[in-house]
Design a protein around this motif. Sequence first.
Motif, PDB file in Angstrom:
ATOM      1  N   GLN A 113       7.865 -52.675  -3.242  1.00 11.12           N
ATOM      2  CA  GLN A 113       7.056 -52.983  -2.845  1.00 11.12           C
ATOM      3  C   GLN A 113       5.577 -52.364  -2.482  1.00 11.12           C
ATOM      4  O   GLN A 113       4.642 -51.540  -2.576  1.00 11.12           O
ATOM      5  N   MET A 114       6.301 -51.750  -1.789  1.00 12.12           N
ATOM      6  CA  MET A 114       5.326 -50.819  -0.461  1.00 12.12           C
ATOM      7  C   MET A 114       5.275 -49.514  -1.716  1.00 12.12           C
ATOM      8  O   MET A 114       4.148 -48.578  -2.211  1.00 12.12           O
ATOM      9  N   SER A 119       1.246 -46.602  -5.333  1.00 13.02           N
ATOM     10  CA  SER A 119       0.785 -45.900  -6.431  1.00 13.02           C
ATOM     11  C   SER A 119       0.329 -46.740  -6.466  1.00 13.02           C
ATOM     12  O   SER A 119      -1.177 -45.977  -7.804  1.00 13.02           O
ATOM     13  N   LEU A 120      -0.417 -47.657  -6.639  1.00 11.07           N
ATOM     14  CA  LEU A 120      -2.287 -47.755  -6.672  1.00 11.07           C
ATOM     15  C   LEU A 120      -3.264 -47.436  -6.232  1.00 11.07           C
ATOM     16  O   LEU A 120      -4.128 -48.004  -6.148  1.00 11.07           O
ATOM     17  N   GLY A 121      -2.983 -46.404  -5.027  1.00 10.36           N
ATOM     18  CA  GLY A 121      -4.211 -45.667  -4.970  1.00 10.36           C
ATOM     19  C   GLY A 121      -4.293 -46.549  -2.816  1.00 10.36           C
ATOM     20  O   GLY A 121      -5.197 -46.344  -2.189  1.00 10.36           O
ATOM     21  N   LEU A 122      -3.909 -47.274  -2.644  1.00 10.77           N
ATOM     22  CA  LEU A 122      -3.592 -47.909  -1.584  1.00 10.77           C
ATOM     23  C   LEU A 122      -3.138 -46.900  -0.113  1.00 10.77           C
ATOM     24  O   LEU A 122      -1.777 -46.834  -0.564  1.00 10.77           O
ATOM     25  N   ASP A 123      -3.828 -47.270   0.629  1.00  9.78           N
ATOM     26  CA  ASP A 123      -3.094 -46.674   2.042  1.00  9.78           C
ATOM     27  C   ASP A 123      -2.108 -47.479   2.149  1.00  9.78           C
ATOM     28  O   ASP A 123      -1.794 -48.500   2.358  1.00  9.78           O
ATOM     29  N   GLN A 126      -3.029 -50.485   3.836  1.00  9.44           N
ATOM     30  CA  GLN A 126      -3.816 -51.250   2.634  1.00  9.44           C
ATOM     31  C   GLN A 126      -2.889 -52.065   2.442  1.00  9.44           C
ATOM     32  O   GLN A 126      -2.639 -53.126   2.001  1.00  9.44           O
ATOM     33  N   THR A 127      -1.498 -51.387   2.196  1.00 11.55           N
ATOM     34  CA  THR A 127      -0.536 -51.604   0.912  1.00 11.55           C
ATOM     35  C   THR A 127       0.421 -53.120   1.976  1.00 11.55           C
ATOM     36  O   THR A 127       0.675 -53.773   1.482  1.00 11.55           O
ATOM     37  N   ILE A 131       0.137 -56.644   0.711  1.00 14.34           N
ATOM     38  CA  ILE A 131       1.010 -56.805  -0.226  1.00 14.34           C
ATOM     39  C   ILE A 131       2.520 -56.845   0.411  1.00 14.34           C
ATOM     40  O   ILE A 131       2.724 -58.052   0.361  1.00 14.34           O
ATOM     41  N   VAL A 132       3.113 -56.249   1.556  1.00 12.56           N
ATOM     42  CA  VAL A 132       3.737 -56.281   2.206  1.00 12.56           C
ATOM     43  C   VAL A 132       3.874 -57.846   3.769  1.00 12.56           C
ATOM     44  O   VAL A 132       4.872 -58.734   3.077  1.00 12.56           O
ATOM     45  N   ILE A 133       2.413 -57.565   3.707  1.00 13.47           N
ATOM     46  CA  ILE A 133       2.641 -58.993   4.859  1.00 13.47           C
ATOM     47  C   ILE A 133       3.069 -60.645   3.982  1.00 13.47           C
ATOM     48  O   ILE A 133       2.937 -61.168   4.877  1.00 13.47           O
ATOM     49  N   PRO A 134       1.551 -60.503   3.526  1.00  8.90           N
ATOM     50  CA  PRO A 134       2.152 -61.785   2.597  1.00  8.90           C
ATOM     51  C   PRO A 134       3.679 -62.550   2.071  1.00  8.90           C
ATOM     52  O   PRO A 134       3.370 -63.614   1.733  1.00  8.90           O
TER      53      PRO A 134
END
Length: 177
Positions: A113-114, A119-123, A126-127, A131-134
Amino acid sequence: MEIFNATNLGFIMMGFGKTIEISALAIVFSILVGTVLAMAKQYCTGKLKFVSVIVSAYIELFRCTPNLLWILFVYFTVNGNDVLISVLAFTLFTSAVMAEIVRGGLMSVNPGQMEAGRSLGLDYAQTMRLIVIPQAIKNILPALANELVTMVKESSICSVLGMTELIWGAKTVATTT
């Protein structure tokens, strides 16, 4: 003799209010401190490895000693009212448990997930935030609810602060020696 008269019920309700107050404040502060501790333990590497070691020592120290010990330690070292002392002691103790709960929730998220977020361009931040925390929260909530129930039940040990004949006697001896 009637146990449940108006006077006694008033005292019971006052005690219930203090229990909720102590538990709610301590759980909020424990979540905040525990999250910071979990992030520090999990993600401090390289030059900051010493931070992870210090956090690990804190977690082990507080998780492996009785909460009553911390309540009495805070009582004898901090000047304040019983609610402040209880909240501080419970926060110190429970934040160590919360750190492990949060760290476990973060570790339960697939490392892919990280990579996907990056790969989507998030730092990194932001990742983690998007993405990870939710995804970790759904794994954290059951243990968090369990810890909240435990804290409400353990708040009864704060009653030792009300035993003035024992506490003040010990405090007087401690200050005179």
